[in-house]
Design a protein around this motif. Structure first.
Motif, PDB file in Angstrom:
ATOM      1  N   ARG A 101      -1.475   7.533  -0.664  1.00 62.68           N
ATOM      2  CA  ARG A 101      -0.010   7.561  -0.740  1.00 62.68           C
ATOM      3  C   ARG A 101       0.391   7.885  -2.172  1.00 62.68           C
ATOM      4  NH1 ARG A 101       1.728   2.132   2.798  1.00 62.68           N
ATOM      5  NH2 ARG A 101       0.266   2.551   4.488  1.00 62.68           N
TER       6      ARG A 101
ATOM      7  N   GLY B 221      -1.970  -3.611  -8.024  1.00 61.68           N
ATOM      8  CA  GLY B 221      -1.981  -3.770  -6.567  1.00 61.68           C
ATOM      9  C   GLY B 221      -1.474  -2.561  -5.809  1.00 61.68           C
TER      10      GLY B 221
ATOM     11  N   PHE C 241      -2.077   1.543  -5.472  1.00 58.54           N
ATOM     12  CA  PHE C 241      -2.882   2.703  -5.833  1.00 58.54           C
ATOM     13  C   PHE C 241      -2.460   3.920  -5.025  1.00 58.54           C
ATOM     14  CE2 PHE C 241      -5.254  -1.081  -6.784  1.00 58.54           C
ATOM     15  CZ  PHE C 241      -5.867  -0.794  -7.996  1.00 58.54           C
TER      16      PHE C 241
ATOM     17  N   GLU D  72      -6.865  -2.354  15.613  1.00 59.29           N
ATOM     18  CA  GLU D  72      -5.845  -1.956  16.581  1.00 59.29           C
ATOM     19  C   GLU D  72      -6.333  -2.376  17.967  1.00 59.29           C
ATOM     20  OE1 GLU D  72      -3.268  -0.744  15.069  1.00 59.29           O
ATOM     21  OE2 GLU D  72      -4.120   0.130  13.242  1.00 59.29           O
TER      22      GLU D  72
ATOM     23  N   LEU E 158       7.385   0.996   8.421  1.00 55.48           N
ATOM     24  CA  LEU E 158       6.975   2.091   9.299  1.00 55.48           C
ATOM     25  C   LEU E 158       7.787   2.002  10.592  1.00 55.48           C
ATOM     26  CD1 LEU E 158       4.270   0.684   7.826  1.00 55.48           C
ATOM     27  CD2 LEU E 158       3.200   2.716   8.777  1.00 55.48           C
TER      28      LEU E 158
ATOM     29  N   THR F 141       2.271  -8.843  -0.975  1.00 55.64           N
ATOM     30  CA  THR F 141       1.838  -8.603   0.401  1.00 55.64           C
ATOM     31  C   THR F 141       0.381  -8.160   0.439  1.00 55.64           C
ATOM     32  OG1 THR F 141       4.071  -7.921   0.936  1.00 55.64           O
ATOM     33  CG2 THR F 141       2.379  -7.392   2.542  1.00 55.64           C
TER      34      THR F 141
ATOM     35  N   GLY G 108       1.265  -5.885   9.615  1.00 51.27           N
ATOM     36  CA  GLY G 108       0.946  -5.380  10.945  1.00 51.27           C
ATOM     37  C   GLY G 108       2.027  -5.695  11.944  1.00 51.27           C
ATOM     38  N   GLY G 109       1.774  -5.327  13.174  1.00 50.33           N
ATOM     39  CA  GLY G 109       2.741  -5.601  14.220  1.00 50.33           C
ATOM     40  C   GLY G 109       2.462  -4.815  15.479  1.00 50.33           C
TER      41      GLY G 109
ATOM     42  N   PHE H 138      -3.114  -4.497  12.561  1.00 49.63           N
ATOM     43  CA  PHE H 138      -2.731  -4.757  11.169  1.00 49.63           C
ATOM     44  C   PHE H 138      -3.633  -3.952  10.259  1.00 49.63           C
ATOM     45  CE2 PHE H 138      -6.208  -7.918  11.564  1.00 49.63           C
ATOM     46  CZ  PHE H 138      -6.951  -7.592  10.435  1.00 49.63           C
TER      47      PHE H 138
ATOM     48  N   SER I 180      -5.405  -3.999   2.401  1.00 53.29           N
ATOM     49  CA  SER I 180      -6.233  -3.219   1.479  1.00 53.29           C
ATOM     50  C   SER I 180      -7.212  -4.132   0.759  1.00 53.29           C
ATOM     51  CB  SER I 180      -5.377  -2.432   0.487  1.00 53.29           C
ATOM     52  OG  SER I 180      -4.791  -3.277  -0.468  1.00 53.29           O
TER      53      SER I 180
HETATM   54  P1  HAM Z   1       1.365  -1.003   5.544  1.00 48.35           P
HETATM   55  O1  HAM Z   1       2.210  -2.213   5.422  1.00 48.35           O
HETATM   56  O2  HAM Z   1       1.943   0.281   5.106  1.00 48.35           O
HETATM   57  O3  HAM Z   1       0.954  -0.926   7.079  1.00 48.35           O
HETATM   58  O4  HAM Z   1       0.014  -1.231   4.775  1.00 48.35           O
HETATM   59  C1  HAM Z   1      -0.828  -2.303   5.103  1.00 48.35           C
HETATM   60  C2  HAM Z   1      -1.479  -2.868   3.862  1.00 48.35           C
HETATM   61  O5  HAM Z   1      -2.120  -1.829   3.129  1.00 48.35           O
HETATM   62  C3  HAM Z   1      -0.542  -3.509   2.853  1.00 48.35           C
HETATM   63  O6  HAM Z   1      -0.211  -4.812   3.226  1.00 48.35           O
HETATM   64  C4  HAM Z   1      -1.394  -3.469   1.608  1.00 48.35           C
HETATM   65  O7  HAM Z   1      -2.396  -4.492   1.639  1.00 48.35           O
HETATM   66  C5  HAM Z   1      -2.109  -2.157   1.752  1.00 48.35           C
HETATM   67  N1  HAM Z   1      -1.470  -1.090   0.970  1.00 48.35           N
HETATM   68  C6  HAM Z   1      -0.443  -0.298   1.338  1.00 48.35           C
HETATM   69  N2  HAM Z   1      -0.139   0.573   0.359  1.00 48.35           N
HETATM   70  C7  HAM Z   1      -0.996   0.305  -0.668  1.00 48.35           C
HETATM   71  C8  HAM Z   1      -1.193   0.862  -1.975  1.00 48.35           C
HETATM   72  N3  HAM Z   1      -0.469   1.893  -2.408  1.00 48.35           N
HETATM   73  N4  HAM Z   1      -2.171   0.333  -2.755  1.00 48.35           N
HETATM   74  C9  HAM Z   1      -2.926  -0.703  -2.321  1.00 48.35           C
HETATM   75  N5  HAM Z   1      -2.777  -1.255  -1.104  1.00 48.35           N
HETATM   76  C10 HAM Z   1      -1.829  -0.763  -0.277  1.00 48.35           C
HETATM   77  C11 HAM Z   1       0.122   0.014   7.602  1.00 48.35           C
HETATM   78  O8  HAM Z   1      -0.531   0.804   6.959  1.00 48.35           O
HETATM   79  C12 HAM Z   1      -0.012  -0.094   9.102  1.00 48.35           C
HETATM   80  N6  HAM Z   1      -0.846   1.026   9.571  1.00 48.35           N
HETATM   81  C13 HAM Z   1      -0.593  -1.436   9.493  1.00 48.35           C
HETATM   82  C14 HAM Z   1      -0.763  -1.565  10.966  1.00 48.35           C
HETATM   83  C15 HAM Z   1      -1.880  -1.398  11.672  1.00 48.35           C
HETATM   84  N7  HAM Z   1       0.204  -1.853  11.827  1.00 48.35           N
HETATM   85  C16 HAM Z   1      -0.302  -1.868  13.047  1.00 48.35           C
HETATM   86  N8  HAM Z   1      -1.564  -1.577  12.954  1.00 48.35           N
END
Ligand code: HAM
Length: 421
Positions: free
Chosen positions: A113, A120, A122, A131, A260, A282, A286-287, A306, A309
């Motif tokens: 991203r 925290g 990156f 899932e 999201l 954070t 998830g959800g 969920f 990282s």
């Molecule tokens: P998200 O909240 O965008 O959800 O990211 C989930 C986790 O990824 C965050 O809580 C954090 O630990 C980590 N994270 C996100 N961005 C960064 C970053 N730039 N650097 C370090 N850690 C990061 C999702 O990605 C969804 N796909 C979660 C999900 C799965 N929902 C349902 N299934």
């Protein structure tokens, strides 16, 4: 001029990589117990997958994706998250027809991203995620949450807090969305340009806008919880009940909306409560995402998951001063004096490694003292010294580095001896 690492990325060096391995192995073992199977999807996908899956009004899609055209003029994107890819794969491989249901999957891998790097956060980070697709039993929502909580607990974290909300079903969300549009419309020009776009498409996102935070209309906006229909309420009650019976504590936060678009019903985050943890607390999000399979062109199948990282997990371990039980055992260091002895140690080391021992030898032509120092540095448990006299006698001294005791052992028995020691 030397070339350095790109901003927002990091090298995981030896000494730290062992911690990553330990975390990844603990997560994989947990998934085995919970019956989640590993899936590996590509690091890049068609851009459209994330536009449709994650949602084209989200910050991720609008501002953070690494998108490029390949040499065949295709629009591709480095995955910013794992859920869209897993659901794409579920649909593509018709997993809804699989005998074992629901389909429970986990993944570990890099996500990308384009965010402003800080502690925290990156630009390349590694997510572990699960899932569960094909069930709308609230018990599986609780299972998914419990898996995340259990991982933190097994790794020794104590100061974590589960925050929970229900976003309701489509009917409840539409009712709430209409209420929000009505609420913000008359004064939308007081909001940032992003929010003006969000008004029609996804007014819920106005509530967590960083620029307009504190605006009185945000403070007194209609709350989703007042629009949850009976079905959504009863679903949420059951999720909470299942968490209760597992003894998992949670805090309710009606403002938890997640960034999201695919979420509905259960939404949750796990935060670090540790003192001195950075501004971003954070650890995991998830959800539930009923409807996402259809969005991606597949049959209807409810899902929940969920992701967390490892970078933030490592930061939480550090903030809580947790040391992981990493074993870096070296069973033996072979010291050789002279070329003929070297041949013997090369062959002994090869055999020892076949037997599963961890052994090292000298590759810098060091003198005896230097080789001992090297053995000491890597904390070898035993040292075997072979010189000309040993070759003639067919045996060598095995020195136990902890006790200092030493014993002559025939060459044929050295490996067995070390295995026992
Ligand atoms: P998200 O909240 O965008 O959800 O990211 C989930 C986790 O990824 C965050 O809580 C954090 O630990 C980590 N994270 C996100 N961005 C960064 C970053 N730039 N650097 C370090 N850690 C990061 C999702 O990605 C969804 N796909 C979660 C999900 C799965 N929902 C349902 N299934």
């Amino acid at each position: 001029m030397a070339i350095n690492i790109p901003r927002g990325t990091q090298d995981i060096l030896p000494g730290v990589s062992e911690h990553w391995q330990y975390i990844e192995q603990t997560a994989a073992e947990l998934c085995r117990q919970y019956q989640y199977k590993e899936i590996r999807t590509p690091v890049f996908e068609h851009t459209e997958l994330f536009e449709r899956g994650v949602g084209d009004t989200t910050d991720i899609v609008q501002k953070e994706m690494y998108t490029f055209k390949d040499r065949g003029d295709r629009n591709l994107t480095l995955r910013p998250e794992g859920t869209a890819s897993v659901v794409r794969s579920y649909v593509q491989h018709k997993m809804h027809g699989q005998a074992v249901q629901p389909v429970k999957l986990f993944y570990t891998g890099p996500m990308f991203r384009y965010e402003r790097p800080q502690a925290g956060r990156f630009r390349q980070f590694v997510q572990f995620g699960v899932e569960a697709i094909g069930s709308d039993d609230p018990a599986i929502d609780a299972e998914v949450i419990s898996l995340a909580m259990e991982l933190y607990s097994r790794l020794g974290l104590k100061k974590v807090k589960l925050v929970l909300n229900s976003l309701g079903d489509t009917e409840s969300r539409i009712a709430h969305k209409n209420a929000l549009i009505e609420h913000f419309s008359p004064r939308i020009e007081e909001f940032c340009s992003d929010c003006q776009v969000r008004l029609d498409k996804n007014p819920l996102r106005i509530l967590d806008c960083k620029k307009d935070r504190g605006h009185e209309l945000i403070e007194n906006a209609p709350s989703l919880k007042d629009y949850l229909n009976e079905e959504s309420q009863s679903y949420f009650e059951k999720v909470k009940r299942y968490l209760d019976v597992m003894g998992i504590e949670y805090e309710l936060d009606p403002n938890l909306v997640r960034g999201l678009d695919y979420y509905n019903h259960t939404a949750f985050e796990i935060m670090s409560d540790a003192e001195g943890f950075g501004a971003i607390t954070t650890l995991c999000g998830g959800g539930r995402y009923n409807g996402l399979t259809e969005e991606i062109g597949g049959p209807s199948a409810p899902g929940i998951g969920f992701a967390l990282s490892i970078e933030r997990l490592m930061a939480a371990l550090e903030a809580e001063n947790v040391t992981l039980p990493i074993k870096t055992r070296v069973d033996c260091y072979f010291v050789a004096m002279g070329e003929a002895a070297k041949e013997k140690t090369v062959s002994l080391a090869f055999e020892a490694r076949k037997k599963g021992l961890s052994v090292e030898l000298d590759y810098l032509n060091r003198k005896m003292k230097g080789q001992f120092k090297a053995a000491d540095r890597i904390k070898a448990s035993n040292v075997v010294i072979i010189g000309e006299d040993e070759l003639t006698a067919g045996k060598a001294a095995v020195k136990n580095m902890e006790s200092g005791s030493q014993k002559d052992v025939m060459f044929e028995e050295i490996i067995q001896y070390i295995e026992k020691a």
